[in-house]
Design a protein around this motif. Structure first.
Motif, mmCIF file in Angstrom:
data_model
loop_
_atom_site.group_PDB
_atom_site.id
_atom_site.type_symbol
_atom_site.label_atom_id
_atom_site.label_comp_id
_atom_site.label_asym_id
_atom_site.label_seq_id
_atom_site.Cartn_x
_atom_site.Cartn_y
_atom_site.Cartn_z
ATOM 1 N N ALA A 94 10.351 -8.892 -55.847
ATOM 2 C CA ALA A 94 10.507 -8.536 -57.388
ATOM 3 C C ALA A 94 10.624 -9.950 -58.272
ATOM 4 C CB ALA A 94 12.362 -8.243 -57.604
ATOM 5 N N GLY A 95 9.982 -11.202 -57.839
ATOM 6 C CA GLY A 95 9.729 -12.162 -58.474
ATOM 7 C C GLY A 95 8.839 -12.133 -59.494
ATOM 8 N N ILE A 96 8.594 -13.321 -60.143
ATOM 9 C CA ILE A 96 7.661 -13.351 -61.264
ATOM 10 C C ILE A 96 6.233 -13.980 -60.612
ATOM 11 C CG2 ILE A 96 8.241 -15.658 -62.011
ATOM 12 C CD1 ILE A 96 8.012 -14.498 -64.898
ATOM 13 N N GLU A 97 5.131 -13.470 -60.955
ATOM 14 C CA GLU A 97 3.721 -13.915 -60.574
ATOM 15 C C GLU A 97 3.399 -14.806 -61.673
ATOM 16 O OE1 GLU A 97 -0.646 -12.699 -59.229
ATOM 17 O OE2 GLU A 97 1.115 -11.634 -58.514
ATOM 18 N N VAL A 98 3.057 -16.035 -61.704
ATOM 19 C CA VAL A 98 2.437 -16.945 -62.666
ATOM 20 C C VAL A 98 0.951 -17.182 -62.454
ATOM 21 C CG1 VAL A 98 2.519 -19.138 -64.181
ATOM 22 C CG2 VAL A 98 4.614 -18.147 -63.057
ATOM 23 N N LYS A 99 0.179 -16.369 -63.349
ATOM 24 C CA LYS A 99 -1.274 -16.474 -63.323
ATOM 25 C C LYS A 99 -1.565 -18.245 -63.064
ATOM 26 C CE LYS A 99 -3.108 -12.549 -65.378
ATOM 27 N NZ LYS A 99 -4.201 -12.053 -66.244
ATOM 28 N N GLY A 100 -2.654 -18.412 -62.244
ATOM 29 C CA GLY A 100 -3.228 -19.625 -61.831
ATOM 30 C C GLY A 100 -2.303 -20.422 -61.025
ATOM 31 N N THR A 101 -1.283 -19.667 -60.054
ATOM 32 C CA THR A 101 -0.493 -20.478 -59.335
ATOM 33 C C THR A 101 -1.432 -20.723 -58.129
ATOM 34 O OG1 THR A 101 1.524 -19.628 -60.079
ATOM 35 C CG2 THR A 101 1.673 -20.419 -57.941
ATOM 36 N N ARG A 102 -1.602 -22.056 -57.535
ATOM 37 C CA ARG A 102 -1.964 -22.570 -56.303
ATOM 38 C C ARG A 102 -1.055 -22.638 -55.078
ATOM 39 N NH1 ARG A 102 -5.886 -27.253 -56.177
ATOM 40 N NH2 ARG A 102 -3.828 -28.160 -55.391
ATOM 41 N N LEU A 103 0.200 -22.923 -55.491
ATOM 42 C CA LEU A 103 1.034 -23.016 -54.732
ATOM 43 C C LEU A 103 2.371 -22.803 -55.024
ATOM 44 C CD1 LEU A 103 1.683 -24.484 -51.637
ATOM 45 C CD2 LEU A 103 1.772 -26.645 -52.935
ATOM 46 N N ALA A 104 3.301 -22.338 -54.487
ATOM 47 C CA ALA A 104 4.792 -22.211 -54.815
ATOM 48 C C ALA A 104 5.575 -22.530 -53.785
ATOM 49 C CB ALA A 104 5.201 -20.781 -55.201
ATOM 50 N N ILE A 105 6.220 -23.711 -53.873
ATOM 51 C CA ILE A 105 7.301 -24.198 -52.875
ATOM 52 C C ILE A 105 8.907 -23.946 -53.211
ATOM 53 C CG2 ILE A 105 5.691 -25.585 -51.952
ATOM 54 C CD1 ILE A 105 7.112 -27.817 -53.199
ATOM 55 N N ASN A 106 9.402 -23.692 -52.039
ATOM 56 C CA ASN A 106 11.149 -23.569 -52.225
ATOM 57 C C ASN A 106 11.445 -25.237 -52.423
ATOM 58 O OD1 ASN A 106 13.808 -23.559 -51.893
ATOM 59 N ND2 ASN A 106 13.649 -22.651 -49.862
ATOM 60 N N TYR A 107 12.108 -25.120 -53.703
ATOM 61 C CA TYR A 107 12.546 -26.323 -53.994
ATOM 62 C C TYR A 107 14.136 -26.750 -53.923
ATOM 63 C CZ TYR A 107 11.938 -30.839 -57.001
ATOM 64 O OH TYR A 107 11.798 -32.089 -57.415
ATOM 65 N N GLY A 108 14.882 -25.813 -53.290
ATOM 66 C CA GLY A 108 16.113 -25.783 -53.136
ATOM 67 C C GLY A 108 17.277 -25.195 -54.126
ATOM 68 N N PHE A 109 18.410 -25.643 -54.077
ATOM 69 C CA PHE A 109 19.418 -24.573 -55.173
ATOM 70 C C PHE A 109 20.302 -25.794 -55.672
ATOM 71 C CE2 PHE A 109 18.222 -22.263 -51.225
ATOM 72 C CZ PHE A 109 18.031 -21.004 -51.698
#
Length: 170
Positions: free
Chosen positions: A76-91
């Motif tokens: 259900a998240g958002i997909e940003v065009k051109g994303t090479r990498l998505a990482i968990n950055y914490g809370f």
């Protein structure tokens, strides 16, 4: 799942992005999580003893519920065009508000709560995520979850144009 170009991310702030499907929290999943984390507290793994507690039965580990945010974001998240990498950055914030009983179903509701451009090719998204329990008015969990995206060069060009336009309006 919405697909968004980087220059349109601001339009999604404080908007619901999506709601995942329901996920059943079976006792087998709870037991497997206990095995991996070595958290054997009886309220999670001993149905007979847990029945005698004020929970009335076994409940999922709070960290099990939290770990399912990744699954919910893929659904259900958002997909940003051109994303090479998505990482968990914490809370920034996590609150476990209600226990999740064994055999119940949960789902994630995601809102884009914050957006912070770290560079023309990196953006930090903050998801306000609520985990709902089917049939309950009170959510299981709230988390402000941070995800860092690294964008490709064509997406970077879009973000540079977006920043240029914003400076021109000032």
């Amino acid at each position: 799942m919405p697909i968004v170009v980087p220059s349109e991310l601001d339009d999604w702030i404080d908007r619901e992005i999506g709601v995942s499907g329901w996920t059943t929290i079976a006792q087998e999943r709870i037991d497997a999580f206990a095995q991996v984390t070595e958290d054997w507290q009886f309220i999670h793994v001993d149905p007979d003893k847990a029945r005698e507690s004020f929970f009335g039965g076994t409940i999922a580990h709070g960290f099990l519920t939290l770990s399912l945010l990744s699954k919910f974001a893929f659904e259900a998240g958002i997909e940003v065009k051109g994303t090479r990498l998505a990482i968990n950055y914490g809370f920034d914030k996590v609150r476990m508000l209600s226990p999740v009983p064994s055999r119940s179903r949960i789902r994630g509701r995601l809102v884009l709560g914050s957006l912070d451009w770290k560079s023309p090719s990196r953006v930090l998204l903050g998801y306000d995520t609520i985990v709902e329990i089917e049939g309950s008015d009170k959510p299981a969990l709230f988390a402000h979850w941070l995800c860092m995206l690294e964008l490709e060069s064509h997406a970077t060009a879009c973000s540079i144009l977006m920043q240029h336009d914003e400076l021109a309006r000032q």
